[in-house]
Write a protein that holds these residues in place. Structure first.
Motif, short mmCIF file in Angstrom:
data_model
loop_
_atom_site.label_atom_id
_atom_site.label_comp_id
_atom_site.label_asym_id
_atom_site.label_seq_id
_atom_site.Cartn_x
_atom_site.Cartn_y
_atom_site.Cartn_z
N ALA A 8 0.43 4.00 -2.77
CA ALA A 8 -0.02 5.34 -2.36
C ALA A 8 0.87 6.40 -2.99
CB ALA A 8 0.00 5.45 -0.84
N ASP B 223 -2.14 -6.16 -6.35
CA ASP B 223 -2.15 -4.70 -6.36
C ASP B 223 -0.85 -4.11 -6.92
OD1 ASP B 223 -4.68 -4.73 -5.36
OD2 ASP B 223 -4.16 -4.07 -3.34
N ARG C 168 0.83 -1.21 0.00
CA ARG C 168 0.00 0.00 0.00
C ARG C 168 0.87 1.27 0.00
NH1 ARG C 168 -4.19 -1.41 -2.22
NH2 ARG C 168 -4.68 0.77 -2.03
N ASN C 169 2.00 1.22 0.71
CA ASN C 169 2.89 2.40 0.74
C ASN C 169 3.35 2.76 -0.67
OD1 ASN C 169 2.85 2.94 3.41
ND2 ASN C 169 4.82 1.97 3.89
N ARG D 153 10.11 7.29 -1.92
CA ARG D 153 9.79 6.17 -2.83
C ARG D 153 10.82 5.04 -2.78
NH1 ARG D 153 9.15 2.48 -5.95
NH2 ARG D 153 7.58 2.28 -7.58
N ASP E 201 0.39 6.22 -7.08
CA ASP E 201 -0.94 6.57 -7.63
C ASP E 201 -1.51 7.88 -7.10
OD1 ASP E 201 -0.63 4.20 -8.89
OD2 ASP E 201 -2.31 3.15 -7.92
N PHE E 202 -1.08 8.29 -5.91
CA PHE E 202 -1.76 9.44 -5.31
C PHE E 202 -0.82 10.59 -4.93
CE2 PHE E 202 -4.34 5.65 -4.09
CZ PHE E 202 -5.41 5.91 -4.93
N HIS E 203 0.48 10.33 -4.75
CA HIS E 203 1.35 11.39 -4.22
C HIS E 203 2.60 11.62 -5.05
CE1 HIS E 203 -1.18 11.32 -0.66
NE2 HIS E 203 -0.96 10.03 -0.53
#
Ligand SMILES: N[C@@H](CCC(=O)N[C@@H](CS)C(=O)NCC(=O)O)C(=O)O
Length: 216
Positions: free
Chosen positions: A117, A173, A113-114, A132, A120-122
């Protein structure tokens, strides 16, 4: 009583096939048992009624004649307790399967999820560039451990189980990230899990619900 699960009425295409009720649909498909889906709108998730069933306002929630549950991991383990398709009946074998379900959700999923996240979002935020590589290295340590585990076996234990179901839904994912190319046994494991008929039936059922409820 036929088991009932909740699922979102509709999500955007990028999330279709990935909403977590899929895990429960897949478990039920493995057992061959019928189930009923209660589709919920986002607005319902905050209602007092729904929160008394799923305290965090998420899907899936689940009920059958015996239990009322939330959390996909708890639901899948409950289903596994009643079907040899998902776990051995002996206590030691079932305990091993439980360990893999929890490993998927606690030792692997947070690191997946990290990375997602950030990507895709930050991605454009100033801190993302420095964090990253750290997030990726943390995830790679978990993937390397799974690569070792799966190097000489098809599944996490000696047969398909709820542990494989949960681990593969977590790994899906990051399939698109390309990271799994460096972990061939993990990648082959994921393909093996995704090729199961029950997996495909569960995806098809979720997508069919979205198709039937697409906004005008
Ligand atoms: N840990 C929970 C997570 C459930 C979850 O995050 N569900 C998302 C869909 S994948 C959800 O209901 N989102 C609705 C929202 O946040 O509005 C589980 O595994 O059941």
């Amino acid at each position: 009583m036929i088991p009932v699960i909740t699922a979102l009425r509709w999500v955007p295409p990028f999330a279709q096939g990935y909403v977590r009720d899929h895990r429960v649909r897949w478990a039920l498909e493995e057992t061959g048992r019928p189930y009923r889906v209660e589709l919920v709108d986002h607005a319902i998730l905050d209602s007092r009624d729904y929160r008394s069933w799923q305290p965090f306002g998420h899907v899936p929630a689940y009920r059958d004649g015996e239990v009322e549950l939330f959390e996909s991991g708890a639901i899948v383990l409950h289903i596994a307790r009643t079907s040899e398709m998902l776990a051995p009946v002996d206590p030691a074998g079932f305990a091993r399967v439980s360990a893999w379900v929890i490993a998927a959700l606690n030792s692997v999923e947070p690191f997946v999820r990290n990375v997602i996240a950030i990507d895709d979002f930050h991605a454009s935020e100033p801190w993302a560039q420095s964090y990253r590589p750290i997030a990726e290295a943390e995830l790679r340590r978990r993937l390397a451990a799974l690569q070792d585990r799966l190097a000489d076996r098809d599944f996490l234990e000696d047969r398909f189980s709820a542990g494989d179901l949960m681990m593969s839904t977590v790994l899906r994912d990051i399939e698109a990230s390309g990271l799994l190319r460096d972990y061939p046994a993990v990648s082959a494991f994921l393909t093996r899990c995704e090729s199961r008929l029950a997996f495909q039936r569960a995806i098809a059922a979720q997508i069919e619900d979205f198709r039937n409820n697409a906004p005008a």
